[in-house]
Scaffold this active site. Structure first.
Site, short mmCIF file in Angstrom:
data_model
loop_
_atom_site.label_atom_id
_atom_site.label_comp_id
_atom_site.label_asym_id
_atom_site.label_seq_id
_atom_site.Cartn_x
_atom_site.Cartn_y
_atom_site.Cartn_z
N HIS A 33 2.10 3.00 -9.10
CA HIS A 33 1.92 1.54 -9.26
C HIS A 33 3.11 0.93 -9.99
CE1 HIS A 33 -1.93 1.81 -7.47
NE2 HIS A 33 -2.46 2.52 -8.44
N ASP A 62 0.82 -1.22 0.00
CA ASP A 62 0.00 0.00 0.00
C ASP A 62 0.86 1.27 0.00
OD1 ASP A 62 -2.39 1.40 -0.02
OD2 ASP A 62 -2.54 1.45 2.17
N ASN A 97 -10.92 -3.08 -4.86
CA ASN A 97 -10.19 -2.13 -5.70
C ASN A 97 -10.86 -1.85 -7.06
OD1 ASN A 97 -6.94 -3.20 -4.44
ND2 ASN A 97 -8.11 -1.37 -3.89
N TRP A 98 -11.89 -2.63 -7.41
CA TRP A 98 -12.63 -2.34 -8.66
C TRP A 98 -13.35 -1.01 -8.57
CZ3 TRP A 98 -11.34 -5.44 -12.52
CH2 TRP A 98 -10.99 -6.76 -12.25
C1 IPE Z 1 -5.19 -2.66 0.20
O1 IPE Z 1 -4.92 -1.32 -0.07
C2 IPE Z 1 -5.23 -3.45 -1.07
C3 IPE Z 1 -3.97 -3.61 -1.76
C4 IPE Z 1 -2.81 -3.14 -1.39
C5 IPE Z 1 -4.02 -4.39 -2.96
P1 IPE Z 1 -6.11 -0.27 -0.25
O2 IPE Z 1 -5.47 1.03 -0.53
O3 IPE Z 1 -7.11 -0.76 -1.22
O4 IPE Z 1 -6.75 -0.29 1.21
P2 IPE Z 1 -7.73 0.76 1.90
O5 IPE Z 1 -8.77 1.13 0.88
O6 IPE Z 1 -6.91 1.95 2.29
O7 IPE Z 1 -8.26 0.05 3.09
C1 IPE Z 2 -1.75 0.08 -3.24
O1 IPE Z 2 -1.45 1.43 -3.34
C2 IPE Z 2 -1.97 -0.57 -4.59
C3 IPE Z 2 -3.32 -1.06 -4.80
C4 IPE Z 2 -4.32 -0.98 -3.97
C5 IPE Z 2 -3.59 -1.68 -6.09
P1 IPE Z 2 -2.61 2.50 -3.36
O2 IPE Z 2 -2.99 2.75 -4.77
O3 IPE Z 2 -3.73 2.12 -2.46
O4 IPE Z 2 -1.86 3.76 -2.79
P2 IPE Z 2 -2.45 4.84 -1.80
O5 IPE Z 2 -2.93 4.11 -0.58
O6 IPE Z 2 -3.58 5.51 -2.53
O7 IPE Z 2 -1.31 5.75 -1.52
MG MG Z 3 -4.10 2.44 -0.49
#
Ligand code: IPE
Ligand code: IPE
Ligand code: MG
Length: 246
Positions: free
Chosen positions: A43, A26, A74-75
């Site tokens: 990413h 994350d 994440n969708w």
């Molecule tokens: C968790 O991160 C999922 C992944 C790293 C794939 P998110 O960014 O989706 O989590 P939340 O929304 O902050 O809980």
């Molecule tokens: C985690 O990084 C990757 C996925 C959830 C796919 P984020 O995209 O959630 O990054 P932040 O939390 O917005 O910084």
């Molecule tokens: Mg995140």
């Protein structure tokens, strides 16, 4: 084996390297935003951090490395961001297929892969067949993965077996539940690392993390280098695991 200076400084106990490390990757978006870049650049940096981490943990002798790459939630993100993540995965898999045998890494996927594109599904099938011939560290990529979804599927499967008559409800045990999860046959994570500053599980390995040691850090995933991973392992090595005992 890579024995970097930083690792020597931390004096990791080679006898107490976690056999299974799970990571919620994350903080990619914030890493990019801090640099004035689009989230997708985060990413991309996160994907490089993943590959570095896999090599480092394999060098340390970790047997299983499970990463949260894309959750069932994440969708909800904008379509362009979802598309960019899937595109990175496609690129990573092409590279992995070329390098897996040489690096002796096994790749597995946890999650409902049915909504993925046909090209990703083909690449995943190819990595599965290469994995049958490699014996090194197993990398489990959680993709369209949700802990609740995984447990719901296991419940549905057990119910179907009971209806068919191949299982009696009173015979359902923790082992039988475990055997119906994506992680069947794999030991639970010893250490669960969440970079990115959030203090939550976000639906990750709800069953398997029952007795994992948790390590949270504000470091954003693309900045989790070898030294940061060693720090997490060093903290793990100081923990007393009691499993309810004394
Ligand atoms: C968790 O991160 C999922 C992944 C790293 C794939 P998110 O960014 O989706 O989590 P939340 O929304 O902050 O809980
Ligand atoms: C985690 O990084 C990757 C996925 C959830 C796919 P984020 O995209 O959630 O990054 P932040 O939390 O917005 O910084
Ligand atoms: Mg995140």
């Amino acid at each position: 084996m890579v024995f970097g200076r930083k690792r020597e400084k931390l004096r990791l106990d080679p006898e107490n390297i976690p056999a299974h490390i799970a990571v919620i990757m994350d903080g990619n978006g914030r890493w990019a935003q801090k640099r004035g870049l689009p989230r997708t650049a985060g990413h991309s940096a996160g994907s490089e951090a993943f590959q570095r981490a896999a090599e480092h943990l394999s060098d340390l002798g970790v047997n299983y490395f499970t990463v949260y790459a894309f959750s069932t939630e994440n969708w909800k993100r904008p379509q362009e961001e979802v598309g960019a993540i899937m595109g990175l995965l496609d690129r990573y898999l092409h590279k992995a297929i070329r390098e897996m045998a040489q690096k002796n890494i096994r790749l597995r996927f946890f999650g409902d892969l049915s909504p993925l594109s046909d090209s990703l599904k083909t690449l995943i099938a190819e990595t599965d067949s290469i994995s049958a011939c490699t014996s090194g560290m197993q990398v489990n990529v959680c993709l369209n993965y949700g802990g609740r979804d995984e447990l719901t599927r296991a419940a549905r499967q057990l119910a179907q077996e009971c209806v068919r008559g191949s299982l009696r409800p009173e015979d359902i045990s923790e082992d039988l539940v475990s055997a119906r999860l994506y992680s069947a046959g794999i030991p639970d994570p010893d250490l669960m690392i969440r970079p990115g500053g959030e203090l939550r599980l976000s639906n990750f390995l709800l069953w398997q993390n029952a007795y994992s040691e948790f390590y949270f850090t504000d470091t954003l995933w693309p900045d989790m280098n070898e030294a940061e991973l060693d720090r997490a392992i060093a903290v793990y090595q100081r923990r007393k695991r009691r499993y309810g005992g004394i």
